[in-house]
Design an enzyme around this catalytic site. Structure first.
Site, PDB file in Angstrom:
ATOM      1  N   VAL A 100       0.840  -1.203   0.000  1.00  0.00           N
ATOM      2  CA  VAL A 100       0.000   0.000   0.000  1.00  0.00           C
ATOM      3  C   VAL A 100       0.873   1.251   0.000  1.00  0.00           C
ATOM      4  CG1 VAL A 100      -1.717   1.331   1.283  1.00  0.00           C
ATOM      5  CG2 VAL A 100      -1.928  -1.154   1.119  1.00  0.00           C
ATOM      6  N   ASP A 101       1.882   1.273   0.851  1.00  0.00           N
ATOM      7  CA  ASP A 101       2.812   2.404   0.868  1.00  0.00           C
ATOM      8  C   ASP A 101       3.458   2.602  -0.498  1.00  0.00           C
ATOM      9  OD1 ASP A 101       2.693   3.523   3.416  1.00  0.00           O
ATOM     10  OD2 ASP A 101       4.069   2.061   4.271  1.00  0.00           O
TER      11      ASP A 101
END
Length: 383
Positions: A169-170
């Site tokens: 996600v990052d």
């Protein structure tokens, strides 16, 4: 080395940890001058994550901070805030991921900086929608993987939810941020007007659900998990040969016939009406896959890979991470570079994945904490 696309673009990066630093690393890889603002004592949090490299760096920090300059400023000091504002005055891009209101508290919010630089592109990265009820929540990749449903689609059926191996996600948030910044850079050339770009980890996590997410919305329930297999393409996944794993990816009916008839000598499987089309193979995967697995276990991996390739079947070895990074294929692609630290230690790190005009982009190692403070602040005084 030809001129890079973003040469002459100045980026002031107030972000830390992963998503923000990755977005600015992309801009730096493309030629932008990225000035990373860090606390003089703590620096970026990731300077304390992973395996130690040198005095102020780690493997985690190295992964997201190449092609930058580090300037140590304590934003609790008004004089240092003024230095930051001076840096922004002629910048093109600002990136930050402070908690809601953090940059405004220092007088470095979008409206504050727009007054001194009307062309500024201001990218804010948060955990959740800045206009929503959860705006003040901190964002963490693992938490968002759980909340966005990503963990629920990862792993084997019947097993607990599983996070992705990297902070996916990052990383995708960082890449989406870089895309939005690049689009804004194009527009500001036409309009001369600054723009604010907002992203949240949660929104990007939802986006990452992709076709699984659409399946869930159509079914009004969670789709099943298939581990290394594909939810709708069969056979497509990781299989065991007699001496190790390999990947086989059969993308169409012609390839399936070639797999059975040419690579495995099993024309009977190709002629089985249950397996005539991909939709039928998907419906009958519980019969097909065990039969295929038994056949593959009769062969050595090198022989299978040779026969599969000759039959035009997409395939490959399953390598360990170190084995992959030190593979001749990786070396030939110049994807791993080495530099010597001030302590005389040789450190390897990855290069940008693209080539421009046929050449791999130049790579400067991530900076030590505050390495360029004197250089950058001295240039402000001259201006």
């Amino acid at each position: 080395m030809p001129a890079l696309p973003l040469e002459g673009i100045k980026v002031v990066d107030f972000s830390r940890v992963l998503a923000g630093p990755l977005s600015t690393q992309v801009l730096g890889d493309l030629g932008a001058d990225v000035i990373k603002i860090e606390h003089p004592e703590r620096g970026d949090d990731t300077r304390d994550w992973g395996i130690r490299i040198g005095e102020t760096e780690t493997t985690y920090y190295y992964a997201f901070n190449r092609n930058k300059r580090s300037v140590a400023l304590d934003l609790a000091d008004p004089a240092m805030v003024e230095a930051a504002r001076a840096l922004v005055a002629d910048a093109d891009v600002v990136v930050e991921n402070f908690k809601q209101g953090g940059m405004e508290r220092f007088g470095l919010g979008f409206e504050d900086l727009l007054k001194i630089n009307p062309r500024i592109i201001y990218c804010s990265i948060a955990g959740y929608d800045r206009a929503g009820e959860e705006a003040k929540r901190s964002g963490y990749d693992l938490v968002v993987q759980g909340e966005s449903g990503l963990m629920a689609i990862n792993g084997e059926a019947g097993r607990p939810p599983l996070k992705f191996g990297v902070a996916v996600v990052d990383m995708f948030t960082g890449m989406y941020a870089a895309q939005a910044i690049l689009a804004a850079l194009v527009q500001v050339q036409r309009t001369g007007r600054g723009r604010r770009v907002d992203l949240s980890l949660y929104d990007c996590g939802v986006t990452l659900s992709a076709y699984y997410g659409l399946d869930a919305l159509v079914m009004k329930s969670d789709p099943p998990r298939y581990g290394n297999a594909h939810p709708s393409i069969v056979p497509y996944g990781v299989f065991d040969a007699a001496d190790g794993p390999l990947v086989i990816a059969v993308g169409n009916n012609r390839q399936f016939r070639s797999l059975c008839q040419d690579a495995l000598g099993r024309a009977d499987m190709a002629d089985d009406p249950r397996y005539a089309t991909n939709i039928l193979r998907s419906q009958h995967r519980d019969a097909l896959i065990p039969e295929l697995e038994r056949e593959l276990l009769k062969h050595r991996r090198t022989d299978l890979l040779k026969n599969l390739s000759a039959a035009g079947i997409p395939c490959g070895e399953v390598l360990g991470l170190y084995e992959a990074l030190t593979h001749p294929r990786t070396a030939a692609s110049e994807m791993v570079v080495t530099h010597r630290t001030a302590q005389g230690e040789d450190v390897a790190f990855t290069a940008p994945p693209w080539r421009i005009d046929g050449e791999r982009c130049a790579v400067r190692p991530p900076p030590t904490l505050g390495e360029h403070t004197v250089e950058v602040l001295a240039s402000l005084k001259k201006d």
